[in-house]
Design a protein around this motif. Structure first.
Motif, short mmCIF file in Angstrom:
data_model
loop_
_atom_site.label_atom_id
_atom_site.label_comp_id
_atom_site.label_asym_id
_atom_site.label_seq_id
_atom_site.Cartn_x
_atom_site.Cartn_y
_atom_site.Cartn_z
N THR A 96 0.83 -1.20 0.00
CA THR A 96 0.00 0.00 0.00
C THR A 96 0.87 1.25 0.00
N ASP A 97 1.92 1.26 0.82
CA ASP A 97 2.83 2.42 0.86
C ASP A 97 3.49 2.64 -0.50
N GLU A 98 3.94 1.56 -1.12
CA GLU A 98 4.59 1.68 -2.43
C GLU A 98 3.60 2.17 -3.49
N ARG A 114 3.98 9.94 -7.50
CA ARG A 114 4.97 10.18 -8.55
C ARG A 114 4.27 10.40 -9.90
N ILE A 115 3.26 9.61 -10.18
CA ILE A 115 2.52 9.75 -11.44
C ILE A 115 1.78 11.09 -11.47
N ARG A 116 1.20 11.46 -10.33
CA ARG A 116 0.49 12.74 -10.25
C ARG A 116 1.45 13.90 -10.53
N LYS A 122 1.38 16.58 -13.63
CA LYS A 122 1.39 18.02 -13.37
C LYS A 122 2.51 18.69 -14.18
N ARG A 123 3.69 18.07 -14.18
CA ARG A 123 4.81 18.61 -14.95
C ARG A 123 4.50 18.59 -16.44
N SER A 124 3.86 17.54 -16.89
CA SER A 124 3.50 17.43 -18.30
C SER A 124 2.53 18.54 -18.70
#
Length: 118
Positions: free
Chosen positions: A73-75, A82-84, A88-90
């Motif tokens: 769950t933590d991973e 990280r995907i979010r 956002k950067r994209s």
């Protein structure tokens, strides 16, 4: 016999959980999802393989699985964050490139206001 079968199933579930965690750490979400389903089925089969009294000695294995579930769950949460951030950067890059595009638009060298006669 039910206890030995349940213990073997829980051992397999732990092995699957370790492989699932490795896949999550690599960002291989689809493959990890398949293993999560397999792990769930193994645990269910182990749980249904005997009576509660027969399964009590397997408490340690169940606690290990619970601990592994917490790690998974933590991973998964880290991967989600990280995907979010990447999305956002994209989006920011897309806006930046769109800004460059509008700044680079130039007026045509010959305007329609010029006379054709010269």
């Amino acid at each position: 016999m039910a206890r030995a079968e349940a213990e073997a199933l829980l051992d397999r579930a732990l092995d699957v959980a370790n492989r699932e965690l490795a896949l999550l750490e690599e960002g291989e979400v689809d493959e990890a999802a398949v293993l999560a389903e397999d792990r769930s089925k193994l645990i269910e089969r182990a749980w249904n393989s005997g009576t509660l009294d027969e399964l009590k000695p397997l408490r340690d294995k169940l606690v290990q699985l619970q601990s592994m579930q917490n790690r998974l769950t933590d991973e998964a949460r880290k991967l989600h964050a990280r995907i979010r951030e990447e999305l956002k950067r994209s989006r920011q890059e897309t806006k930046r490139h769109a800004g460059y595009g509008s700044a680079m638009r130039t007026a045509p060298l010959i305007t329609s206001a010029l006379s054709r006669r010269g």
